[in-house]
Design a protein around this motif. Structure first.
Motif, PDB file in Angstrom:
ATOM      1  N   TYR A 242      20.160  32.852  21.748  1.00  0.00           N
ATOM      2  CA  TYR A 242      21.740  33.089  21.781  1.00  0.00           C
ATOM      3  C   TYR A 242      22.480  31.904  21.158  1.00  0.00           C
ATOM      4  CZ  TYR A 242      21.102  37.280  24.733  1.00  0.00           C
ATOM      5  OH  TYR A 242      20.448  38.583  25.150  1.00  0.00           O
ATOM      6  N   VAL A 243      22.792  32.190  20.047  1.00  0.00           N
ATOM      7  CA  VAL A 243      23.649  30.946  19.298  1.00  0.00           C
ATOM      8  C   VAL A 243      24.898  31.196  19.495  1.00  0.00           C
ATOM      9  CG1 VAL A 243      24.123  29.682  17.108  1.00  0.00           C
ATOM     10  CG2 VAL A 243      21.940  30.799  17.470  1.00  0.00           C
ATOM     11  N   VAL A 244      25.621  30.389  20.651  1.00  0.00           N
ATOM     12  CA  VAL A 244      26.853  30.650  21.185  1.00  0.00           C
ATOM     13  C   VAL A 244      27.853  29.701  20.662  1.00  0.00           C
ATOM     14  CG1 VAL A 244      28.126  30.716  23.303  1.00  0.00           C
ATOM     15  CG2 VAL A 244      25.587  31.178  23.307  1.00  0.00           C
ATOM     16  N   PRO A 245      29.141  30.384  20.212  1.00  0.00           N
ATOM     17  CA  PRO A 245      30.299  29.614  19.655  1.00  0.00           C
ATOM     18  C   PRO A 245      30.587  28.712  20.860  1.00  0.00           C
ATOM     19  CG  PRO A 245      30.431  31.611  18.863  1.00  0.00           C
ATOM     20  CD  PRO A 245      29.255  31.752  19.539  1.00  0.00           C
ATOM     21  N   ALA A 246      30.920  27.325  20.695  1.00  0.00           N
ATOM     22  CA  ALA A 246      31.016  26.552  22.048  1.00  0.00           C
ATOM     23  C   ALA A 246      32.589  25.725  21.816  1.00  0.00           C
ATOM     24  CB  ALA A 246      29.911  25.674  22.413  1.00  0.00           C
ATOM     25  N   ASP A 247      33.189  25.840  20.833  1.00  0.00           N
ATOM     26  CA  ASP A 247      34.164  25.011  20.613  1.00  0.00           C
ATOM     27  C   ASP A 247      35.596  25.551  21.863  1.00  0.00           C
ATOM     28  OD1 ASP A 247      33.370  23.977  18.662  1.00  0.00           O
ATOM     29  OD2 ASP A 247      34.985  24.455  17.141  1.00  0.00           O
ATOM     30  N   HIS A 248      35.225  26.890  22.415  1.00  0.00           N
ATOM     31  CA  HIS A 248      36.204  27.238  23.512  1.00  0.00           C
ATOM     32  C   HIS A 248      35.271  27.415  24.844  1.00  0.00           C
ATOM     33  CE1 HIS A 248      39.516  27.794  20.684  1.00  0.00           C
ATOM     34  NE2 HIS A 248      38.818  28.341  19.801  1.00  0.00           N
ATOM     35  N   LYS A 249      35.415  26.646  25.745  1.00  0.00           N
ATOM     36  CA  LYS A 249      34.414  26.698  26.849  1.00  0.00           C
ATOM     37  C   LYS A 249      34.415  28.052  27.794  1.00  0.00           C
ATOM     38  CE  LYS A 249      33.746  21.796  27.583  1.00  0.00           C
ATOM     39  NZ  LYS A 249      33.921  20.507  28.844  1.00  0.00           N
ATOM     40  N   TRP A 250      35.680  28.544  27.755  1.00  0.00           N
ATOM     41  CA  TRP A 250      35.620  29.775  28.246  1.00  0.00           C
ATOM     42  C   TRP A 250      35.036  30.905  27.649  1.00  0.00           C
ATOM     43  CZ3 TRP A 250      37.749  33.966  25.882  1.00  0.00           C
ATOM     44  CH2 TRP A 250      38.378  33.777  24.614  1.00  0.00           C
ATOM     45  N   PHE A 251      35.010  30.758  26.384  1.00  0.00           N
ATOM     46  CA  PHE A 251      34.192  32.044  25.659  1.00  0.00           C
ATOM     47  C   PHE A 251      32.464  31.734  25.793  1.00  0.00           C
ATOM     48  CE2 PHE A 251      32.353  33.807  21.783  1.00  0.00           C
ATOM     49  CZ  PHE A 251      32.718  35.123  21.910  1.00  0.00           C
ATOM     50  N   SER A 252      32.259  30.444  25.793  1.00  0.00           N
ATOM     51  CA  SER A 252      30.878  30.119  25.679  1.00  0.00           C
ATOM     52  C   SER A 252      30.312  30.534  27.116  1.00  0.00           C
ATOM     53  CB  SER A 252      30.462  28.886  25.243  1.00  0.00           C
ATOM     54  OG  SER A 252      31.145  28.086  26.060  1.00  0.00           O
ATOM     55  N   ARG A 253      30.916  30.183  28.298  1.00  0.00           N
ATOM     56  CA  ARG A 253      30.652  30.710  29.548  1.00  0.00           C
ATOM     57  C   ARG A 253      30.388  32.036  29.793  1.00  0.00           C
ATOM     58  NH1 ARG A 253      35.229  26.623  32.072  1.00  0.00           N
ATOM     59  NH2 ARG A 253      34.220  24.670  31.534  1.00  0.00           N
ATOM     60  N   LEU A 254      31.610  32.932  29.029  1.00  0.00           N
ATOM     61  CA  LEU A 254      31.437  34.468  29.162  1.00  0.00           C
ATOM     62  C   LEU A 254      30.367  34.999  28.511  1.00  0.00           C
ATOM     63  CD1 LEU A 254      35.057  35.415  28.660  1.00  0.00           C
ATOM     64  CD2 LEU A 254      33.850  35.543  30.576  1.00  0.00           C
ATOM     65  N   VAL A 255      29.633  34.294  27.312  1.00  0.00           N
ATOM     66  CA  VAL A 255      28.736  34.836  26.652  1.00  0.00           C
ATOM     67  C   VAL A 255      27.399  34.565  27.384  1.00  0.00           C
ATOM     68  CG1 VAL A 255      27.152  34.527  24.713  1.00  0.00           C
ATOM     69  CG2 VAL A 255      29.658  34.536  24.407  1.00  0.00           C
ATOM     70  N   VAL A 256      27.146  33.431  28.069  1.00  0.00           N
ATOM     71  CA  VAL A 256      26.138  33.194  28.776  1.00  0.00           C
ATOM     72  C   VAL A 256      25.989  34.000  29.971  1.00  0.00           C
ATOM     73  CG1 VAL A 256      24.930  31.408  30.174  1.00  0.00           C
ATOM     74  CG2 VAL A 256      25.824  30.625  27.840  1.00  0.00           C
ATOM     75  N   ALA A 257      27.115  34.069  30.760  1.00  0.00           N
ATOM     76  CA  ALA A 257      27.146  35.049  32.042  1.00  0.00           C
ATOM     77  C   ALA A 257      26.657  36.242  31.473  1.00  0.00           C
ATOM     78  CB  ALA A 257      28.412  34.915  32.505  1.00  0.00           C
ATOM     79  N   ALA A 258      27.405  36.901  30.556  1.00  0.00           N
ATOM     80  CA  ALA A 258      27.183  38.201  30.129  1.00  0.00           C
ATOM     81  C   ALA A 258      25.691  38.551  29.694  1.00  0.00           C
ATOM     82  CB  ALA A 258      27.892  38.715  28.925  1.00  0.00           C
TER      83      ALA A 258
END
Length: 294
Positions: A242-258
């Motif tokens: 999963y190549v996760v956009p990480a500039d916005h931490k809230w979004f990267s956390r949501l992707v990993v959790a999901a």
């Protein structure tokens, strides 16, 4: 939780044509929510993850291996802290891989990771991992000289050979009930710069600062090339990236959790069912406890 179609955008199972430039580190897939809404959404995902982990632990058949990779200040520590906030610590193991010790250098590059694999019923988290061997060591090939390899084995194909070794290792894990999930937290150069500056200015974060981080940031292009090549070489159905956009931490956390929740729901662990003698024992215990109360 994030919908499946968003996760699909960042999940790579066939890497041959992968281009890192195709992933925008600031992307949020058009989701526009405030800080409190993001926290509430993550809390919901973390709760679901905790429920599934309880079942995973009780069933005691599968294990999950979460591999977190990313440059300094990409948010690996905060992902662990926030995404795993509802997970029972008894069923979660975190291993942080630093520079290899002399003992570790006396073994093959996958040896220390093998020792840290999660047991059945557990979620194991690798904060950095064996992928450092095709990242840091590739950017700093002089590190190969410290690994005691026979010189004739250090060839132009060594990185491809290590990709093949990693693929075989991860397929072996999957075939033995350890499901690998790999996350590259893809942060932009500007976001990394800002976060490193924050470490200098915040007393609560200064302890994290390492002067070497500044030097490594100057090798940005080399690291981006190395990440692109490793995704191309090691993204598989058995062990997706999963190549996760990480500039916005809230979004990267949501992707990993999901992504972790999605994998656990696919496994669908169950609480063990009791047989008839065990149910009779429980009935007898209930009757006895009820009588004691009376």
């Amino acid at each position: 939780m994030l919908p499946a179609e968003i996760l699909k955008l960042f999940r790579i199972t066939e890497g041959r044509k992968f281009r890192l430039a195709g992933i925008d580190p600031s992307d949020t897939c058009g989701i526009d929510i405030d800080k409190n809404e993001a926290k509430a959404l993550l809390a919901k995902g973390a709760k679901r993850l905790g429920e599934l982990q309880d079942r995973l632990y009780a069933e005691h058949q599968w294990a999950i291996l979460v591999v977190l990779q990313g440059l300094d200040a990409a948010g690996k520590d905060s992902v662990i802290k926030h995404v795993m906030s509802e997970v029972n610590p008894q069923g979660c193991d975190v291993t942080s891989f630093k520079a290899p010790s002399p003992l570790e250098l006396d073994h093959d590059f996958l040896w220390r990771a093998s020792l840290a694999l999660p047991g059945r019923g557990h979620i194991g988290i690798f904060n950095r991992s064996y992928y450092e061997e095709v990242l840091v060591v590739r950017v700093h090939p002089e590190f190969l000289n410290r690994q005691g390899l026979p010189p004739k084995l250090i060839t132009k194909t060594i990185w491809q050979e290590r990709y093949e070794d990693i693929n075989a290792f991860e397929l072996h894990l999957a075939r033995n009930g350890i499901a690998p999930l790999k996350f590259f937290l893809h942060v932009s150069r500007e976001a990394q710069r800002k976060r490193l500056l924050e470490r200098l200015d915040d007393p609560a974060k200064q302890w994290k600062f390492n002067a070497a981080d500044v030097g490594e940031s100057k090798l940005w292009d080399q690291y981006m090339d190395a990440y692109q090549e490793l995704v191309r070489g090691t993204a598989t159905e058995a062990a997706p990236w999963y190549v996760v956009p990480a500039d916005h931490k809230w979004f990267s956390r949501l992707v990993v959790a999901a992504a972790i929740v999605e994998r656990l729901e696919a496994i669908d662990p169950k609480f063990p069912k009791l047989d008839e003698p065990e149910l009779r024992d429980i009935a007898a215990l209930r009757a006895a406890l009820s009588g004691d109360k009376a």
